[in-house]
Write an enzyme that holds these catalytic residues in place. Sequence first.
Site, PDB file in Angstrom:
ATOM      1  CG  HIS A 102      11.863  26.859   9.397  1.00  0.00           C
ATOM      2  ND1 HIS A 102      10.705  27.497   9.743  1.00  0.00           N
ATOM      3  CD2 HIS A 102      11.491  25.743   8.732  1.00  0.00           C
ATOM      4  CE1 HIS A 102       9.672  26.798   9.310  1.00  0.00           C
ATOM      5  NE2 HIS A 102      10.109  25.726   8.698  1.00  0.00           N
ATOM      6  N   GLY A 103      15.646  28.108  11.974  1.00  0.00           N
ATOM      7  CA  GLY A 103      17.091  28.199  12.126  1.00  0.00           C
ATOM      8  C   GLY A 103      17.464  29.550  12.696  1.00  0.00           C
TER       9      GLY A 103
END
Lengths: 475, 397
Positions: free
Chosen positions: A330-331
Amino acid sequence: MVFSSSSFLFAFLPVTLVLYFLPISLKNKKREIGKKNLVLLVTSLVFYAWGEPVYVLLMLISIFFNFSIGRDIFLCERENKKRMKLFLFTVAIVFNFFVMAYFKYYGFVAENINSLFGTDIQIRELPLPVGISFYTFQAVSYIADVYKGKVKAQRHLIPFACYITMFPQLIAGPIVQYSDIEKQLKERTVSSALFYEGIIVFIRGLGKKVIFANTAGKIYTDILAEGITEQSSLTAWIGIVAYTMQIYFDFGGYSDMAIGLGKMLGFEFRENFNFPYRAQSITDFWRRWHISLSSWFRDYVYIPLGGNRKGTARTIFNILTVWSLTGLWHGAAWNFIVWGAFYGILLIAEKYLLSGIISRLPSFINRIITLVVVMVGWVFFSSESLSGATEYLSVMFNAGGAALYDSKALYLLATSGFGLTVMALSSFGFFDSLPKPKNKTVSTAAQSLFYIAVFVISTAFLLSETYNPFLYFRF
Amino acid sequence: MDKDSIKNEGTETARNISKGGRIIIRLMIAVFIFLTLGTGISSLAVKDKEFSERENRVLAQFPRLSLSSVTDGSFMEGFESWASDQFHLRDFAVSLKTVFERLTGKREENNVYIGENGFLFGFTPELNDELLAEKSKLIKAFLKENSGKEQMFMLIPSSASVYSEYLPKNVTSAEADAALKIITNSVKCKGLAIPDVKEILLTAKEKGNQLYYRTDHHWTTDGAYEAYLYTEKKWELNESDTKYDFYTVSNDFEGTLASRSGIHGGYDTVKICIPEKSEGTYVVNYEAEQRKEVSLFNKEKLNQKDKYEIFLGGNYGKISIKTTAANGKSLLLVKDSYANCLIPMLTPHFEEVVVVDPRYMTEPLRDVTSEHSFSHILFLYSVNTFIEDKALCDVLS
């Protein structure tokens, strides 16, 4: 390009549809589908190049590479060259992940190495190629499926390129597995009923994104902008409820738009969200949230690692690995890893400790508990740093002596309470459970009118975002 | 793949449909194509607008297509701006959105509160302690150098402080009031008169005059008149017993707060206040512009959107006004735009008034005071400008 922009809605989409449905040969179905695939490929490349004129080359390289290596793996399988096959497979996986990691995690890794070892690796801020996390996963699913013999390698470049680049799911998913779509690339029927369904699902997604998610997002960012430590507990709760709605409708809205566009073009994608906030446990939540991502991790990480077949300790290790990776996907930041691990631990706890309790509690209690846990998870997800997250949580749970509520909270409740309630009810599926007119014709008509209105209002919302009065604002 | 196994969240499956249903489906498809393709084609076909009156800005035009503009992405960016700026019914779309949001209970748009009774209120900017300390220090030092002159510091509250009853429910004027108090305390010094303008206006409100515009951030001429009455009494200015006449010059003023919020439909009345026998007795010198006028009003500005600019024609760095008063009094007025509608009331009582707006002037204020010998010095600022303005520090240091 994003779906929620006037250039997409009023230029790209109608032009694409016209080209796509322009008949060249009604008799020859094969040629017709070939032409449709070609149109889809070209428009998808334009769609991608629109925001990433240079990175489109990167994507083309990825397509050629995966197409040829997929063929080679398939040929090795046929000729029974097992070691060569494994070698090619490894090369393909390493290449795909290396490219993604290079753009996505280079800065993060360098930063952590620097702070751990006191080194001074230069951090270059490369702009992240849009959609790379999604198309890399799709390419890997193809390579892995070919390797396992689940599918045959695609023999033609254009349908394969279509699979990777297809604009509906290119930039924000859902992650389509090759095996799901293999047949549709060769033959698919477009009917007015399917096209109609596509319009409805697309407009619903547009409304979710533009009317719900953006409104909720503004509430949250406004609260954050004033400094969370200045706020009362009630305001912090309103903020995280708003964020909870924003992230669901943003992502869910994009998925709906993708699925709707897919239907218009004759594709059927799997659903990506299934009323996640109605989940009765965290395990249940992840069966309903971003389903295509969880299934990807299940099929291509968890199960290859041995899943739950190799004893408790190994299962726990596998779950933690999968969820740390999910977080990292997600990051590139620690708060995402913590967020992922938070879910990994919860899932393990549910599996081994809590399942008995959960099954005995009434379902609405389970739902409330799950939702609160998910909201706490979103605090980690949304905060820019771990300290920011703990600060937010301490205001939420009134640990730092914040006021329980103040006039700001009451103002927010009065002005945004209605909107957030409608969003929450919608996320629980309340409106879908309302009785519909018995007469099918009436209900189709009502649905159509409703979604025309949603389309008009969504357009008004997205145009207002660019409403930008230049004020001679000199007092 | 088994098609029936795939069903999306809440989608009503449209297969197995009745005849009537089929017609509706065809209609819906037609409507969708019309809405998307039709809008796109008509946007291309209709000539682009160059300027938006409502937004007071130049609109994006169709971008130039070239290899370099495509590879560096500027064509795409330009196209995005063009597609939203030149959308038909753009203004209507913005209004539709604000109406929709108000129906759901929203009471703010673009940092503007939508109050009761047609009142719009701008947000109060956040106080910067360092900037304020620096500014007050410089002001006090300047005033000390000019001691012996009549000195006044007039801080005009924002409309939220005076009309707090019209703020949306649960919004208080606490922030705006606190800013007033903090600034007042920080500039306090010997020999400086600091009137409580909020109190003056609150008292005057009882008389029923509207003291602030509903759709603009400024005070009205009636509001300024109350501050004038105070000043005139304090400084004993009106020896000649001048009378004032009020004229309504516009009934359709839509101010900056309306533009910013996108809330339209409310109109304000603009009045001007003219001292009797003042016509033709002034020379108004716009120094940097090297332009002289005989009036403090620029009536042409009534034809434009921002009708508040009728007062002095807007903001200028330095304006000197000479009159026929011959009483030996002269005034230095350091100000923001709130002063513009007050100036016509003060002017007849001075031989010369020098109006300085530091935001548009580079000359140090000390040069101005050494060129003239002022008997009176007035700082007049609205609280919001005073919070944000940095130019005052520049001209004072």
